[in-house]
Design an enzyme around this catalytic site. Structure first.
Site, PDB file in Angstrom:
ATOM      1  NE  ARG A 183      -3.754  -1.947   2.642  1.00 41.43           N
ATOM      2  CZ  ARG A 183      -3.699  -2.652   3.776  1.00 41.43           C
ATOM      3  NH1 ARG A 183      -2.899  -2.280   4.749  1.00 41.43           N
ATOM      4  NH2 ARG A 183      -4.477  -3.698   3.931  1.00 41.43           N
ATOM      5  NE  ARG A 256       7.222 -25.836   5.739  1.00 41.78           N
ATOM      6  CZ  ARG A 256       8.488 -26.112   6.021  1.00 41.78           C
ATOM      7  NH1 ARG A 256       9.018 -27.265   5.633  1.00 41.78           N
ATOM      8  NH2 ARG A 256       9.231 -25.265   6.697  1.00 41.78           N
ATOM      9  NE  ARG A 287       3.275 -16.342  13.275  1.00 45.61           N
ATOM     10  CZ  ARG A 287       2.021 -16.209  12.881  1.00 45.61           C
ATOM     11  NH1 ARG A 287       1.609 -15.071  12.356  1.00 45.61           N
ATOM     12  NH2 ARG A 287       1.154 -17.181  13.020  1.00 45.61           N
ATOM     13  CD  GLU A 313       3.609 -19.054  15.159  1.00 46.80           C
ATOM     14  OE1 GLU A 313       3.707 -19.136  13.924  1.00 46.80           O
ATOM     15  OE2 GLU A 313       2.608 -18.609  15.744  1.00 46.80           O
ATOM     16  CE1 TYR A 361      -3.610 -22.201   6.430  1.00 46.68           C
ATOM     17  CE2 TYR A 361      -4.516 -20.353   5.218  1.00 46.68           C
ATOM     18  CZ  TYR A 361      -3.975 -20.872   6.364  1.00 46.68           C
ATOM     19  OH  TYR A 361      -3.815 -20.071   7.454  1.00 46.68           O
ATOM     20  CG  ASP A 363      -7.885 -17.605   6.153  1.00 43.05           C
ATOM     21  OD1 ASP A 363      -6.973 -18.119   6.826  1.00 43.05           O
ATOM     22  OD2 ASP A 363      -7.702 -16.647   5.372  1.00 43.05           O
TER      23      ASP A 363
HETATM   24  P1  FAD Z   1      -9.451 -28.408  12.869  1.00 48.23           P
HETATM   25  O1  FAD Z   1      -9.556 -27.200  13.704  1.00 48.23           O
HETATM   26  O2  FAD Z   1      -8.097 -28.945  12.558  1.00 48.23           O
HETATM   27  O3  FAD Z   1     -10.325 -29.550  13.563  1.00 48.23           O
HETATM   28  C1  FAD Z   1     -10.233 -30.919  13.238  1.00 48.23           C
HETATM   29  C2  FAD Z   1     -10.429 -31.700  14.515  1.00 48.23           C
HETATM   30  O4  FAD Z   1     -10.547 -33.083  14.188  1.00 48.23           O
HETATM   31  C3  FAD Z   1      -9.229 -31.605  15.484  1.00 48.23           C
HETATM   32  O5  FAD Z   1      -9.683 -31.179  16.762  1.00 48.23           O
HETATM   33  C4  FAD Z   1      -8.673 -33.022  15.538  1.00 48.23           C
HETATM   34  O6  FAD Z   1      -8.167 -33.372  16.806  1.00 48.23           O
HETATM   35  C5  FAD Z   1      -9.894 -33.838  15.184  1.00 48.23           C
HETATM   36  N1  FAD Z   1      -9.571 -35.156  14.643  1.00 48.23           N
HETATM   37  C6  FAD Z   1      -8.751 -35.419  13.595  1.00 48.23           C
HETATM   38  N2  FAD Z   1      -8.674 -36.755  13.385  1.00 48.23           N
HETATM   39  C7  FAD Z   1      -9.460 -37.337  14.326  1.00 48.23           C
HETATM   40  C8  FAD Z   1      -9.791 -38.696  14.644  1.00 48.23           C
HETATM   41  N3  FAD Z   1      -9.269 -39.726  13.949  1.00 48.23           N
HETATM   42  N4  FAD Z   1     -10.619 -38.927  15.678  1.00 48.23           N
HETATM   43  C9  FAD Z   1     -11.139 -37.908  16.408  1.00 48.23           C
HETATM   44  N5  FAD Z   1     -10.864 -36.606  16.150  1.00 48.23           N
HETATM   45  C10 FAD Z   1     -10.034 -36.327  15.120  1.00 48.23           C
HETATM   46  N6  FAD Z   1      -7.527 -18.915   9.916  1.00 48.23           N
HETATM   47  C11 FAD Z   1      -7.916 -17.627   9.998  1.00 48.23           C
HETATM   48  O7  FAD Z   1      -9.023 -17.297   9.550  1.00 48.23           O
HETATM   49  N7  FAD Z   1      -7.127 -16.679  10.606  1.00 48.23           N
HETATM   50  C12 FAD Z   1      -5.913 -16.969  11.141  1.00 48.23           C
HETATM   51  O8  FAD Z   1      -5.232 -16.087  11.677  1.00 48.23           O
HETATM   52  C13 FAD Z   1      -5.465 -18.329  11.051  1.00 48.23           C
HETATM   53  N8  FAD Z   1      -4.271 -18.678  11.558  1.00 48.23           N
HETATM   54  C14 FAD Z   1      -3.848 -19.978  11.455  1.00 48.23           C
HETATM   55  C15 FAD Z   1      -2.602 -20.335  11.991  1.00 48.23           C
HETATM   56  C16 FAD Z   1      -2.140 -21.634  11.898  1.00 48.23           C
HETATM   57  C17 FAD Z   1      -0.791 -22.008  12.463  1.00 48.23           C
HETATM   58  C18 FAD Z   1      -2.943 -22.612  11.239  1.00 48.23           C
HETATM   59  C19 FAD Z   1      -2.458 -24.030  11.085  1.00 48.23           C
HETATM   60  C20 FAD Z   1      -4.190 -22.286  10.727  1.00 48.23           C
HETATM   61  C21 FAD Z   1      -4.651 -20.970  10.827  1.00 48.23           C
HETATM   62  N9  FAD Z   1      -5.917 -20.605  10.335  1.00 48.23           N
HETATM   63  C22 FAD Z   1      -6.322 -19.292  10.419  1.00 48.23           C
HETATM   64  C23 FAD Z   1      -6.843 -21.614   9.755  1.00 48.23           C
HETATM   65  C24 FAD Z   1      -7.803 -22.221  10.803  1.00 48.23           C
HETATM   66  O9  FAD Z   1      -7.054 -22.873  11.802  1.00 48.23           O
HETATM   67  C25 FAD Z   1      -8.757 -23.218  10.127  1.00 48.23           C
HETATM   68  O10 FAD Z   1      -9.511 -22.597   9.129  1.00 48.23           O
HETATM   69  C26 FAD Z   1      -9.771 -23.923  11.061  1.00 48.23           C
HETATM   70  O11 FAD Z   1      -9.270 -24.117  12.342  1.00 48.23           O
HETATM   71  C27 FAD Z   1     -10.172 -25.243  10.453  1.00 48.23           C
HETATM   72  O12 FAD Z   1     -11.163 -25.882  11.217  1.00 48.23           O
HETATM   73  P2  FAD Z   1     -11.479 -27.429  10.985  1.00 48.23           P
HETATM   74  O13 FAD Z   1     -12.637 -27.759  11.864  1.00 48.23           O
HETATM   75  O14 FAD Z   1     -11.582 -27.740   9.549  1.00 48.23           O
HETATM   76  O15 FAD Z   1     -10.163 -28.210  11.459  1.00 48.23           O
HETATM   77  N1  UDP Z   2       5.980 -12.984   4.247  1.00 44.92           N
HETATM   78  C1  UDP Z   2       7.244 -12.450   4.295  1.00 44.92           C
HETATM   79  N2  UDP Z   2       7.608 -11.691   5.380  1.00 44.92           N
HETATM   80  C2  UDP Z   2       6.748 -11.449   6.400  1.00 44.92           C
HETATM   81  C3  UDP Z   2       5.453 -11.992   6.348  1.00 44.92           C
HETATM   82  C4  UDP Z   2       5.095 -12.763   5.247  1.00 44.92           C
HETATM   83  O1  UDP Z   2       8.044 -12.668   3.395  1.00 44.92           O
HETATM   84  O2  UDP Z   2       7.155 -10.768   7.364  1.00 44.92           O
HETATM   85  C5  UDP Z   2       5.634 -13.813   3.070  1.00 44.92           C
HETATM   86  C6  UDP Z   2       5.857 -15.314   3.310  1.00 44.92           C
HETATM   87  O3  UDP Z   2       6.305 -15.868   2.091  1.00 44.92           O
HETATM   88  C7  UDP Z   2       4.471 -15.826   3.607  1.00 44.92           C
HETATM   89  C8  UDP Z   2       3.634 -14.951   2.667  1.00 44.92           C
HETATM   90  O4  UDP Z   2       4.273 -13.671   2.733  1.00 44.92           O
HETATM   91  O5  UDP Z   2       4.347 -17.199   3.289  1.00 44.92           O
HETATM   92  C9  UDP Z   2       2.177 -14.827   3.053  1.00 44.92           C
HETATM   93  O6  UDP Z   2       2.101 -14.319   4.360  1.00 44.92           O
HETATM   94  P1  UDP Z   2       0.900 -14.702   5.326  1.00 44.92           P
HETATM   95  O7  UDP Z   2       1.041 -13.927   6.572  1.00 44.92           O
HETATM   96  O8  UDP Z   2      -0.367 -14.615   4.535  1.00 44.92           O
HETATM   97  O9  UDP Z   2       1.271 -16.222   5.606  1.00 44.92           O
HETATM   98  P2  UDP Z   2       0.459 -17.390   6.311  1.00 44.92           P
HETATM   99  O10 UDP Z   2       1.248 -17.659   7.564  1.00 44.92           O
HETATM  100  O11 UDP Z   2      -0.942 -16.922   6.588  1.00 44.92           O
HETATM  101  O12 UDP Z   2       0.531 -18.495   5.304  1.00 44.92           O
END
Ligand code: FAD
Ligand code: UDP
Length: 380
Positions: A183, A256, A287, A313, A361, A363
């Site tokens: 931006r 990952r 981070r 992390e 993936y 959200d």
């Molecule tokens: P999950 O939350 O993974 O739920 C699946 C559940 O199934 C788990 O509790 C697991 O234990 C259970 N399960 C699996 N296998 C079995 C089995 N065999 N028996 C019984 N139970 C089982 N989204 C955002 O909008 N904003 C964010 O800032 C954001 N940050 C994120 C950061 C990270 C590090 C990650 C990995 C994801 C992030 N997300 C974010 C995405 C978000 O986590 C997901 O969209 C959401 O949690 C998915 O929900 P779900 O119910 O599909 O899966």
């Molecule tokens: N990224 C970067 N520097 C930062 C933050 C993000 O280079 O300080 C890059 C990195 O490649 C990352 C991408 O931007 O995978 C997208 O960032 P976002 O925060 O959306 O990543 P997420 O953790 O949600 O996949």
């Protein structure tokens, strides 16, 4: 002998997984008068959005989660189960002690080059793009340089991205970096979303409110007791990994993974912001999250909270037995997923949903939308 039309099983639905997908489905099914059992193999509900109370702070146990969406239906839906604060994500980048504002905006350009106006910033970027001779970006490195120039690529993108993905930027697809806004204004809101915030009281409470008095059994692995559990319900909503359901018969899907090192510190304020990205290649973590700053108003109340909780992390390649976090949606894995999806069509009484069930993936807002779409089809 079973009587036609008479429901012989105890539950209409067995929901495997108490994350957002499972909890939304379970809530809606219950509303429609269905009998629902939710199980989860973890000792807690809420899947990856689980927040744990440590020292009065809601700690995001499976990674920082910021709710952001342009989807009004989903925003209104989640607000029925929790009030949200006005948190706006504005991470800070730390490059060897130099601090920069994220996403890339006028504060970043001013700190990097001393430029003051949008015109000067645009000219700098253009100059660096020209010098690099990139016309059609073919990978993440070229895309980044053509968006923000070489200096920002070298200091804020290269090291962080290579740590996050475990691969050089030249081997990564260009689209990954296009997720970040660039931006020429002083707006440092990380997301281009109409609605944003954190549930007051934590995500676990939100999921608890969705589940209400629905029966939940924790510490139960569906795949270990499949036959016994299938006998309880007419249909299964499965939100675990799709390849695990089929005992990895076609091979393993890749993810990952992230390792979190969480510490309670005896100080009220460690870094002054919820997220600080370490963008150099040498610092081993990507981070540090300081959980208390997700909660609006903690600034004023900070004195009442003498401690703080931080999580470092570390990004890593996933191996069997690790928590799967980010699906690697490249061609190879998508092709394997497509084959598992084909297999799943033969499981007539099982519906695969959510981040792991659909290897996508999602959200949070997208996963809720997709659960609501399923409810529309399945429950009427
Ligand atoms: P999950 O939350 O993974 O739920 C699946 C559940 O199934 C788990 O509790 C697991 O234990 C259970 N399960 C699996 N296998 C079995 C089995 N065999 N028996 C019984 N139970 C089982 N989204 C955002 O909008 N904003 C964010 O800032 C954001 N940050 C994120 C950061 C990270 C590090 C990650 C990995 C994801 C992030 N997300 C974010 C995405 C978000 O986590 C997901 O969209 C959401 O949690 C998915 O929900 P779900 O119910 O599909 O899966
Ligand atoms: N990224 C970067 N520097 C930062 C933050 C993000 O280079 O300080 C890059 C990195 O490649 C990352 C991408 O931007 O995978 C997208 O960032 P976002 O925060 O959306 O990543 P997420 O953790 O949600 O996949």
């Amino acid at each position: 002998m079973a009587l036609k039309g008479v429901n012989m099983k105890k539950y209409d639905y067995l929901v495997v997984g108490s994350g957002l997908f499972g909890a939304v489905f379970a809530h809606e099914a219950k509303e429609k008068g269905k009998k629902v059992l939710v199980i989860d193999k973890r000792p807690n509900i809420a899947g990856n959005v689980y927040t744990e109370d440590i020292e009065g702070i809601h700690v995001h146990k499976y990674g920082a989660h910021i709710f952001h969406t342009n989807n009004r239906r989903v925003w209104e839906y989640v607000n029925r189960f929790s009030a949200f604060n006005r948190f706006t994500n504005s991470p800070v980048a730390n490059y060897h002690g130099e601090l920069y504002s994220l996403p890339f905006n006028m504060y970043t350009f001013n700190r990097m080059w001393g430029v003051v106006t949008p015109q000067e910033a645009a000219a700098r970027i253009e100059e660096q793009r020209k010098a690099a001779g990139i016309t059609e970006p073919k990978n993440l490195e070229e895309q980044a340089i053509s968006l923000v120039g070489t200096d920002i690529y070298e200091k804020l993108i290269k090291g962080y991205t290579q740590k996050q993905w475990g691969r050089p930027c030249r081997e990564l697809p260009a689209f990954i970096i296009r997720r970040l806004p660039v931006r020429l204004t002083f707006d440092n809101n990380y997301f281009n979303a109409l609605y944003q915030g954190i549930p007051i009281g934590g995500y676990t409470k939100l999921v608890q409110n969705l589940l209400g008095d629905i029966e939940v059994r924790l510490g139960v692995d569906y795949l270990e007791k499949k036959q016994e559990l299938d006998a309880l319900a007419e249909k299964v909503i499965y939100t675990g990994p799709i390849d695990a359901y089929f005992d990895y018969s076609l091979g393993l899907l890749e993810y990952r993974s992230v390792r979190f090192e969480t510490e309670v510190l005896d100080m009220p304020n460690f870094q002054g912001n919820a997220a600080v990205n370490y963008t150099d290649a040498e610092t081993p973590w990507t981070r540090i999250i300081e959980h208390k700053w997700f909660e609006f108003g903690k600034d004023a109340e900070g004195n009442d909270l003498p401690k703080t909780v931080i999580s470092r992390e570390y990004s890593s390649e996933w191996k069997q037995g690790d928590e799967p976090y980010y699906p690697v949606n490249d061609e190879k894995n998508q092709a394997l997923y497509a084959r598992y999806k084909e297999l799943s069509a033969s499981e007539k009484d099982v519906i695969f949903g959510g981040r792991l069930g659909e290897y996508k993936y999602y959200d949070m807002d997208a996963v809720i939308e997709s659960a609501l779409v399923l409810c529309g089809k399945e429950l009427g």
